[in-house]
Motif scaffolding. Sequence first.
Motif, PDB file in Angstrom:
ATOM      1  N   GLU A  39      -1.263   1.264  12.968  1.00 32.81           N
ATOM      2  CA  GLU A  39      -1.007   1.657  11.585  1.00 32.81           C
ATOM      3  C   GLU A  39      -0.517   0.462  10.786  1.00 32.81           C
ATOM      4  O   GLU A  39       0.252  -0.370  11.289  1.00 32.81           O
ATOM      5  CB  GLU A  39       0.019   2.777  11.543  1.00 32.81           C
ATOM      6  CG  GLU A  39      -0.448   4.047  12.223  1.00 32.81           C
ATOM      7  CD  GLU A  39       0.578   5.147  12.099  1.00 32.81           C
ATOM      8  OE1 GLU A  39       0.327   6.114  11.371  1.00 32.81           O
ATOM      9  OE2 GLU A  39       1.648   5.032  12.734  1.00 32.81           O
ATOM     10  N   VAL A  40      -0.936   0.414   9.539  1.00 33.06           N
ATOM     11  CA  VAL A  40      -0.668  -0.750   8.696  1.00 33.06           C
ATOM     12  C   VAL A  40      -0.147  -0.317   7.336  1.00 33.06           C
ATOM     13  O   VAL A  40      -0.660   0.622   6.722  1.00 33.06           O
ATOM     14  CB  VAL A  40      -1.952  -1.586   8.493  1.00 33.06           C
ATOM     15  CG1 VAL A  40      -1.747  -2.653   7.421  1.00 33.06           C
ATOM     16  CG2 VAL A  40      -2.397  -2.216   9.799  1.00 33.06           C
ATOM     17  N   GLU A  41       0.879  -1.019   6.879  1.00 35.22           N
ATOM     18  CA  GLU A  41       1.273  -0.984   5.476  1.00 35.22           C
ATOM     19  C   GLU A  41       0.827  -2.305   4.868  1.00 35.22           C
ATOM     20  O   GLU A  41       1.262  -3.376   5.307  1.00 35.22           O
ATOM     21  CB  GLU A  41       2.783  -0.817   5.323  1.00 35.22           C
ATOM     22  CG  GLU A  41       3.241  -0.821   3.871  1.00 35.22           C
ATOM     23  CD  GLU A  41       4.756  -0.806   3.734  1.00 35.22           C
ATOM     24  OE1 GLU A  41       5.245  -1.189   2.651  1.00 35.22           O
ATOM     25  OE2 GLU A  41       5.439  -0.450   4.707  1.00 35.22           O
ATOM     26  N   ALA A  42      -0.073  -2.244   3.901  1.00 37.63           N
ATOM     27  CA  ALA A  42      -0.630  -3.454   3.312  1.00 37.63           C
ATOM     28  C   ALA A  42       0.228  -3.951   2.153  1.00 37.63           C
ATOM     29  O   ALA A  42       0.940  -3.177   1.506  1.00 37.63           O
ATOM     30  CB  ALA A  42      -2.051  -3.199   2.821  1.00 37.63           C
ATOM     31  N   GLU A  43       0.150  -5.251   1.894  1.00 40.86           N
ATOM     32  CA  GLU A  43       0.790  -5.803   0.718  1.00 40.86           C
ATOM     33  C   GLU A  43       0.115  -5.245  -0.536  1.00 40.86           C
ATOM     34  O   GLU A  43      -1.074  -4.901  -0.504  1.00 40.86           O
ATOM     35  CB  GLU A  43       0.686  -7.328   0.740  1.00 40.86           C
ATOM     36  CG  GLU A  43       1.431  -7.984   1.898  1.00 40.86           C
ATOM     37  CD  GLU A  43       1.206  -9.490   1.934  1.00 40.86           C
ATOM     38  OE1 GLU A  43       0.417  -9.990   1.110  1.00 40.86           O
ATOM     39  OE2 GLU A  43       1.801 -10.148   2.800  1.00 40.86           O
ATOM     40  N   PRO A  44       0.843  -5.113  -1.626  1.00 44.73           N
ATOM     41  CA  PRO A  44       0.260  -4.562  -2.851  1.00 44.73           C
ATOM     42  C   PRO A  44      -1.014  -5.293  -3.262  1.00 44.73           C
ATOM     43  O   PRO A  44      -1.064  -6.532  -3.292  1.00 44.73           O
ATOM     44  CB  PRO A  44       1.372  -4.762  -3.894  1.00 44.73           C
ATOM     45  CG  PRO A  44       2.639  -4.746  -3.089  1.00 44.73           C
ATOM     46  CD  PRO A  44       2.282  -5.433  -1.795  1.00 44.73           C
ATOM     47  N   GLY A  45      -2.054  -4.512  -3.544  1.00 42.10           N
ATOM     48  CA  GLY A  45      -3.314  -5.075  -4.002  1.00 42.10           C
ATOM     49  C   GLY A  45      -4.220  -5.596  -2.908  1.00 42.10           C
ATOM     50  O   GLY A  45      -5.319  -6.092  -3.204  1.00 42.10           O
ATOM     51  N   ARG A  46      -3.816  -5.499  -1.625  1.00 39.72           N
ATOM     52  CA  ARG A  46      -4.620  -6.085  -0.550  1.00 39.72           C
ATOM     53  C   ARG A  46      -5.110  -5.043   0.454  1.00 39.72           C
ATOM     54  O   ARG A  46      -5.558  -5.383   1.548  1.00 39.72           O
ATOM     55  CB  ARG A  46      -3.818  -7.172   0.162  1.00 39.72           C
ATOM     56  CG  ARG A  46      -3.250  -8.224  -0.776  1.00 39.72           C
ATOM     57  CD  ARG A  46      -2.744  -9.442  -0.074  1.00 39.72           C
ATOM     58  NE  ARG A  46      -3.810 -10.252   0.490  1.00 39.72           N
ATOM     59  CZ  ARG A  46      -3.626 -11.458   1.024  1.00 39.72           C
ATOM     60  NH1 ARG A  46      -2.403 -11.980   1.056  1.00 39.72           N
ATOM     61  NH2 ARG A  46      -4.625 -12.137   1.523  1.00 39.72           N
ATOM     62  N   LEU A  47      -5.030  -3.781   0.091  1.00 38.34           N
ATOM     63  CA  LEU A  47      -5.375  -2.710   1.016  1.00 38.34           C
ATOM     64  C   LEU A  47      -6.824  -2.791   1.472  1.00 38.34           C
ATOM     65  O   LEU A  47      -7.114  -2.756   2.678  1.00 38.34           O
ATOM     66  CB  LEU A  47      -5.100  -1.351   0.349  1.00 38.34           C
ATOM     67  CG  LEU A  47      -5.522  -0.105   1.129  1.00 38.34           C
ATOM     68  CD1 LEU A  47      -4.864  -0.063   2.487  1.00 38.34           C
ATOM     69  CD2 LEU A  47      -5.209   1.148   0.326  1.00 38.34           C
ATOM     70  N   LEU A  48      -7.765  -2.884   0.538  1.00 40.78           N
ATOM     71  CA  LEU A  48      -9.181  -2.916   0.909  1.00 40.78           C
ATOM     72  C   LEU A  48      -9.505  -4.158   1.730  1.00 40.78           C
ATOM     73  O   LEU A  48     -10.293  -4.102   2.683  1.00 40.78           O
ATOM     74  CB  LEU A  48     -10.054  -2.861  -0.344  1.00 40.78           C
ATOM     75  CG  LEU A  48      -9.938  -1.583  -1.181  1.00 40.78           C
ATOM     76  CD1 LEU A  48     -10.866  -1.668  -2.394  1.00 40.78           C
ATOM     77  CD2 LEU A  48     -10.261  -0.352  -0.357  1.00 40.78           C
ATOM     78  N   GLU A  49      -8.895  -5.260   1.395  1.00 42.87           N
ATOM     79  CA  GLU A  49      -9.102  -6.510   2.137  1.00 42.87           C
ATOM     80  C   GLU A  49      -8.637  -6.366   3.584  1.00 42.87           C
ATOM     81  O   GLU A  49      -9.333  -6.780   4.523  1.00 42.87           O
ATOM     82  CB  GLU A  49      -8.341  -7.638   1.440  1.00 42.87           C
ATOM     83  CG  GLU A  49      -8.354  -8.966   2.163  1.00 42.87           C
ATOM     84  CD  GLU A  49      -7.409  -9.964   1.524  1.00 42.87           C
ATOM     85  OE1 GLU A  49      -7.088 -10.975   2.186  1.00 42.87           O
ATOM     86  OE2 GLU A  49      -6.967  -9.733   0.371  1.00 42.87           O
TER      87      GLU A  49
END
Length: 354
Positions: free
Chosen positions: A75-85
């Motif tokens: 499971e991952v929490e992505a940095e803001p704005g980088r989810l799709l990447e």
Amino acid sequence: MPESSSRKSGVDELDVTLLDALHVNPRVSFERLGTALNISAVTAARRWQRLSDSGRAWVSAVPGSRLALSAAVFEVEAEPGRLLEVGQALAEIPQVGSVYFTAGEFDVLALVFAADMKTLTALLLERLAQILGIARTRAHIGLHWHSGAQWRLGAIDTGQHRSVVDESEAGDQRAARDSSLDPVDRALFLALQRDGRARYRDLARDLGSTEGQVRRQLAALTRRGMVNFRTDFTRSEGGWPAELVLWLTVPHHELRGTGADIALWPETRICVSMIGSANLLVMSQVHQIADLSEILDRIHRTFPAVLVADQRLVLRPCKSWGRMLDSDGHGHAVVPVDPWAPITDRPRSGTAPD
């Protein structure tokens, strides 16, 4: 049943019936399909070709009940704005089987497979967690995979089911996962992920073998429970647009039985027990988000000692067992799930399906 011409794209009632039969036996011949569904073999083949060419349906080889693999949920929490990447980077790694964007505490849920625990550990610590754009991760190690690969859509009756099923090739689902594939068998397994209905002569050509040898090789692998097959389709177009993720906390002495029972529910796509306080992951496909209440009520009625630790909605699948999906859920490329691939610093790009 005459072929409907009302929908040249999408999935209609006849398509769902065809897909349900292919869920029962993903490699069944078009002749048997046509007989079972009261259509011609030509119509069955044309229908499948249209679904396949548009990326709305596909058949893939999957591990059988005897194939020894180690698995984890990452499971991952992505940095803001980088989810799709981040999701795309995960999807391009061959050991990552599926990737889902989810609503909730974590943004991404990925299913990871490796040949052994040592390799899985290296993936989790040295490869996946180093992807740029990741803020936080959490990993859960799998114990037992309760769900199978032949889901039912409820579109064919018992007689049609008997007409297409091929029980002679089914492995023993109760057997221990204690066997591995040699390099020759791995090559066939990976080729069949690109097209699980590939003809023997095409497989033989691509693998540098003979049609007879490939036929015998695949028959032996399925009979021994090393390789199985699954049929997938763009479920949002077939009436199942919502997918739920549930983390359950189950008393240890009830874990195996609870997992086995929930795996049989018609909504269940994935049911796997894990190590941790929330020790059972359930992913359910439903007709609408409101169906979550019925599933939660059923869990409470059937398993009073089970607690729902977390519940999430899948916003969009990014990869489904090796198939790269676009924003509409259509398959557009394949990164075969390869648990034996070397761990590299750079992800491998997807290859267009045949």
